[in-house]
Design a protein around this motif. Structure first.
Motif, PDB file in Angstrom:
ATOM      1  N   GLN A 196     -39.669  40.539  51.981  1.00 35.78           N
ATOM      2  CA  GLN A 196     -38.726  41.514  52.515  1.00 35.78           C
ATOM      3  C   GLN A 196     -38.661  42.758  51.639  1.00 35.78           C
ATOM      4  OE1 GLN A 196     -38.162  38.255  52.195  1.00 35.78           O
ATOM      5  NE2 GLN A 196     -37.381  37.494  54.145  1.00 35.78           N
ATOM      6  N   ASP A 197     -38.722  42.570  50.316  1.00 38.02           N
ATOM      7  CA  ASP A 197     -38.698  43.721  49.407  1.00 38.02           C
ATOM      8  C   ASP A 197     -39.961  44.563  49.543  1.00 38.02           C
ATOM      9  OD1 ASP A 197     -36.241  42.866  48.545  1.00 38.02           O
ATOM     10  OD2 ASP A 197     -36.989  41.974  46.679  1.00 38.02           O
ATOM     11  N   ALA A 198     -41.097  43.920  49.758  1.00 35.69           N
ATOM     12  CA  ALA A 198     -42.346  44.668  49.944  1.00 35.69           C
ATOM     13  C   ALA A 198     -42.312  45.465  51.245  1.00 35.69           C
ATOM     14  CB  ALA A 198     -43.543  43.717  49.940  1.00 35.69           C
ATOM     15  N   LEU A 199     -41.830  44.852  52.318  1.00 31.04           N
ATOM     16  CA  LEU A 199     -41.705  45.583  53.583  1.00 31.04           C
ATOM     17  C   LEU A 199     -40.721  46.738  53.458  1.00 31.04           C
ATOM     18  CD1 LEU A 199     -41.715  42.645  56.133  1.00 31.04           C
ATOM     19  CD2 LEU A 199     -43.438  44.427  55.910  1.00 31.04           C
TER      20      LEU A 199
ATOM     21  N   ALA B 174     -31.066  49.491  53.810  1.00 34.21           N
ATOM     22  CA  ALA B 174     -32.159  50.335  53.322  1.00 34.21           C
ATOM     23  C   ALA B 174     -33.282  50.457  54.350  1.00 34.21           C
ATOM     24  CB  ALA B 174     -32.692  49.783  51.998  1.00 34.21           C
ATOM     25  N   LEU B 175     -33.522  49.390  55.104  1.00 32.51           N
ATOM     26  CA  LEU B 175     -34.540  49.457  56.155  1.00 32.51           C
ATOM     27  C   LEU B 175     -34.156  50.446  57.248  1.00 32.51           C
ATOM     28  CD1 LEU B 175     -35.577  45.724  56.497  1.00 32.51           C
ATOM     29  CD2 LEU B 175     -37.111  47.624  56.005  1.00 32.51           C
ATOM     30  N   ILE B 176     -32.880  50.524  57.573  1.00 28.25           N
ATOM     31  CA  ILE B 176     -32.431  51.480  58.582  1.00 28.25           C
ATOM     32  C   ILE B 176     -32.632  52.909  58.102  1.00 28.25           C
ATOM     33  CG2 ILE B 176     -30.359  52.364  59.736  1.00 28.25           C
ATOM     34  CD1 ILE B 176     -31.549  49.959  61.094  1.00 28.25           C
ATOM     35  N   ILE B 177     -32.410  53.159  56.828  1.00 26.84           N
ATOM     36  CA  ILE B 177     -32.653  54.500  56.269  1.00 26.84           C
ATOM     37  C   ILE B 177     -34.139  54.846  56.395  1.00 26.84           C
ATOM     38  CG2 ILE B 177     -32.536  55.923  54.184  1.00 26.84           C
ATOM     39  CD1 ILE B 177     -29.797  55.217  55.362  1.00 26.84           C
ATOM     40  N   GLY B 178     -35.011  53.936  56.006  1.00 23.25           N
ATOM     41  CA  GLY B 178     -36.449  54.164  56.123  1.00 23.25           C
ATOM     42  C   GLY B 178     -36.905  54.301  57.565  1.00 23.25           C
TER      43      GLY B 178
ATOM     44  N   PHE C 134     -36.559  42.220  61.380  1.00 22.82           N
ATOM     45  CA  PHE C 134     -36.662  40.917  62.030  1.00 22.82           C
ATOM     46  C   PHE C 134     -36.539  39.778  61.026  1.00 22.82           C
ATOM     47  CE2 PHE C 134     -39.348  37.491  63.870  1.00 22.82           C
ATOM     48  CZ  PHE C 134     -38.550  37.195  64.960  1.00 22.82           C
ATOM     49  N   ILE C 135     -37.117  39.933  59.823  1.00 26.91           N
ATOM     50  CA  ILE C 135     -37.105  38.842  58.857  1.00 26.91           C
ATOM     51  C   ILE C 135     -36.143  39.068  57.696  1.00 26.91           C
ATOM     52  CG2 ILE C 135     -39.480  38.210  59.423  1.00 26.91           C
ATOM     53  CD1 ILE C 135     -40.302  39.423  56.712  1.00 26.91           C
ATOM     54  N   SER C 136     -35.372  40.147  57.709  1.00 24.06           N
ATOM     55  CA  SER C 136     -34.474  40.430  56.587  1.00 24.06           C
ATOM     56  C   SER C 136     -33.386  39.376  56.498  1.00 24.06           C
ATOM     57  CB  SER C 136     -33.859  41.816  56.730  1.00 24.06           C
ATOM     58  OG  SER C 136     -33.004  41.856  57.840  1.00 24.06           O
ATOM     59  N   VAL C 137     -32.903  39.176  55.267  1.00 22.23           N
ATOM     60  CA  VAL C 137     -31.943  38.127  55.006  1.00 22.23           C
ATOM     61  C   VAL C 137     -30.576  38.701  54.647  1.00 22.23           C
ATOM     62  CG1 VAL C 137     -31.468  36.126  53.534  1.00 22.23           C
ATOM     63  CG2 VAL C 137     -33.795  36.614  54.233  1.00 22.23           C
ATOM     64  N   THR C 138     -30.552  39.782  53.882  1.00 23.14           N
ATOM     65  CA  THR C 138     -29.285  40.305  53.386  1.00 23.14           C
ATOM     66  C   THR C 138     -28.957  41.652  54.022  1.00 23.14           C
ATOM     67  OG1 THR C 138     -30.318  41.446  51.531  1.00 23.14           O
ATOM     68  CG2 THR C 138     -29.658  39.170  51.170  1.00 23.14           C
ATOM     69  N   THR C 139     -27.704  41.997  53.935  1.00 25.40           N
ATOM     70  CA  THR C 139     -27.230  43.264  54.480  1.00 25.40           C
ATOM     71  C   THR C 139     -27.797  44.442  53.695  1.00 25.40           C
ATOM     72  OG1 THR C 139     -25.208  42.167  55.165  1.00 25.40           O
ATOM     73  CG2 THR C 139     -25.159  44.554  55.084  1.00 25.40           C
TER      74      THR C 139
ATOM     75  N   LEU D  33     -45.559  56.042  62.296  1.00 24.88           N
ATOM     76  CA  LEU D  33     -45.831  54.845  63.103  1.00 24.88           C
ATOM     77  C   LEU D  33     -45.899  53.596  62.235  1.00 24.88           C
ATOM     78  CD1 LEU D  33     -46.477  53.783  65.940  1.00 24.88           C
ATOM     79  CD2 LEU D  33     -48.885  54.187  65.421  1.00 24.88           C
ATOM     80  N   ILE D  34     -46.555  53.692  61.100  1.00 30.97           N
ATOM     81  CA  ILE D  34     -46.632  52.556  60.177  1.00 30.97           C
ATOM     82  C   ILE D  34     -45.247  52.216  59.629  1.00 30.97           C
ATOM     83  CG2 ILE D  34     -47.557  51.783  57.955  1.00 30.97           C
ATOM     84  CD1 ILE D  34     -50.054  53.501  58.629  1.00 30.97           C
ATOM     85  N   GLY D  35     -44.467  53.252  59.297  1.00 30.18           N
ATOM     86  CA  GLY D  35     -43.114  53.024  58.809  1.00 30.18           C
ATOM     87  C   GLY D  35     -42.225  52.364  59.850  1.00 30.18           C
ATOM     88  N   ILE D  36     -42.363  52.762  61.090  1.00 28.13           N
ATOM     89  CA  ILE D  36     -41.580  52.141  62.162  1.00 28.13           C
ATOM     90  C   ILE D  36     -41.985  50.682  62.346  1.00 28.13           C
ATOM     91  CG2 ILE D  36     -41.194  52.147  64.653  1.00 28.13           C
ATOM     92  CD1 ILE D  36     -41.321  55.220  64.513  1.00 28.13           C
ATOM     93  N   ALA D  37     -43.278  50.414  62.341  1.00 23.84           N
ATOM     94  CA  ALA D  37     -43.755  49.037  62.535  1.00 23.84           C
ATOM     95  C   ALA D  37     -43.294  48.114  61.403  1.00 23.84           C
ATOM     96  CB  ALA D  37     -45.271  49.013  62.653  1.00 23.84           C
ATOM     97  N   THR D  38     -43.455  48.553  60.157  1.00 22.17           N
ATOM     98  CA  THR D  38     -43.038  47.707  59.036  1.00 22.17           C
ATOM     99  C   THR D  38     -41.522  47.577  58.971  1.00 22.17           C
ATOM    100  OG1 THR D  38     -43.125  49.576  57.505  1.00 22.17           O
ATOM    101  CG2 THR D  38     -45.076  48.170  57.652  1.00 22.17           C
ATOM    102  N   GLY D  39     -40.823  48.642  59.325  1.00 22.03           N
ATOM    103  CA  GLY D  39     -39.367  48.580  59.320  1.00 22.03           C
ATOM    104  C   GLY D  39     -38.817  47.637  60.377  1.00 22.03           C
ATOM    105  N   LEU D  40     -39.416  47.647  61.554  1.00 20.13           N
ATOM    106  CA  LEU D  40     -38.951  46.737  62.603  1.00 20.13           C
ATOM    107  C   LEU D  40     -39.228  45.285  62.237  1.00 20.13           C
ATOM    108  CD1 LEU D  40     -39.897  48.666  65.853  1.00 20.13           C
ATOM    109  CD2 LEU D  40     -37.635  48.328  64.856  1.00 20.13           C
ATOM    110  N   TYR D  41     -40.399  45.017  61.677  1.00 21.30           N
ATOM    111  CA  TYR D  41     -40.675  43.648  61.262  1.00 21.30           C
ATOM    112  C   TYR D  41     -39.779  43.242  60.084  1.00 21.30           C
ATOM    113  CZ  TYR D  41     -43.061  39.376  60.001  1.00 21.30           C
ATOM    114  OH  TYR D  41     -43.324  38.062  59.719  1.00 21.30           O
ATOM    115  N   GLY D  42     -39.523  44.188  59.186  1.00 25.28           N
ATOM    116  CA  GLY D  42     -38.616  43.911  58.075  1.00 25.28           C
ATOM    117  C   GLY D  42     -37.212  43.592  58.561  1.00 25.28           C
TER     118      GLY D  42
END
Length: 104
Positions: free
Chosen positions: A24-27, A77-81, A67-72, A56-65
């Motif tokens: 999750q941190d890498a994504l 931070a994923l929403i900011i990215g 999907f699998i994120s654990v903490t708020t 496009l790459i940022g959107i793809a990794t952010g959406l998958y991140g």
């Protein structure tokens, strides 16, 4: 009464549950980097290829991140990215798109 002291485990900056989340941190890192690059290059008309692909790459990794994120904290931070990547992607698409000038 003496109480046993437990050593504090290594805590990730983004994990509020005390466990490490390397995937999750890498994504999150990829999403933030791609989002920043896409956002900054979106203001330059001639960089639409870089802008749209990094967005496009940022959107793809952010959406998958998401999907699998654990903490708020990770989700925040994923929403900011994702926002920065989406902004850059859409401006890059309006300036010429993913293949603008290369095909045709």
């Amino acid at each position: 009464m003496a109480q046993a002291m437990r050593p504090q485990p290594d805590i990730s900056l983004l994990a509020s549950d005390g466990k490490a989340h390397p995937v999750q941190d890498a994504l999150l890192a990829v999403t933030l980097v791609m989002g920043v690059v896409s956002f900054v290059t979106a203001f330059f008309y001639n960089l639409h290829l870089l802008t749209s692909w990094t967005g496009l790459i940022g959107i793809a990794t952010g959406l998958y991140g998401q999907f699998i994120s654990v903490t708020t904290r990770e989700r925040f931070a994923l929403i900011i990215g994702l926002g920065a990547a989406g902004f850059g992607f859409y401006l890059g698409m309006s300036h010429g798109g993913l293949f603008g000038g290369l095909i045709g």
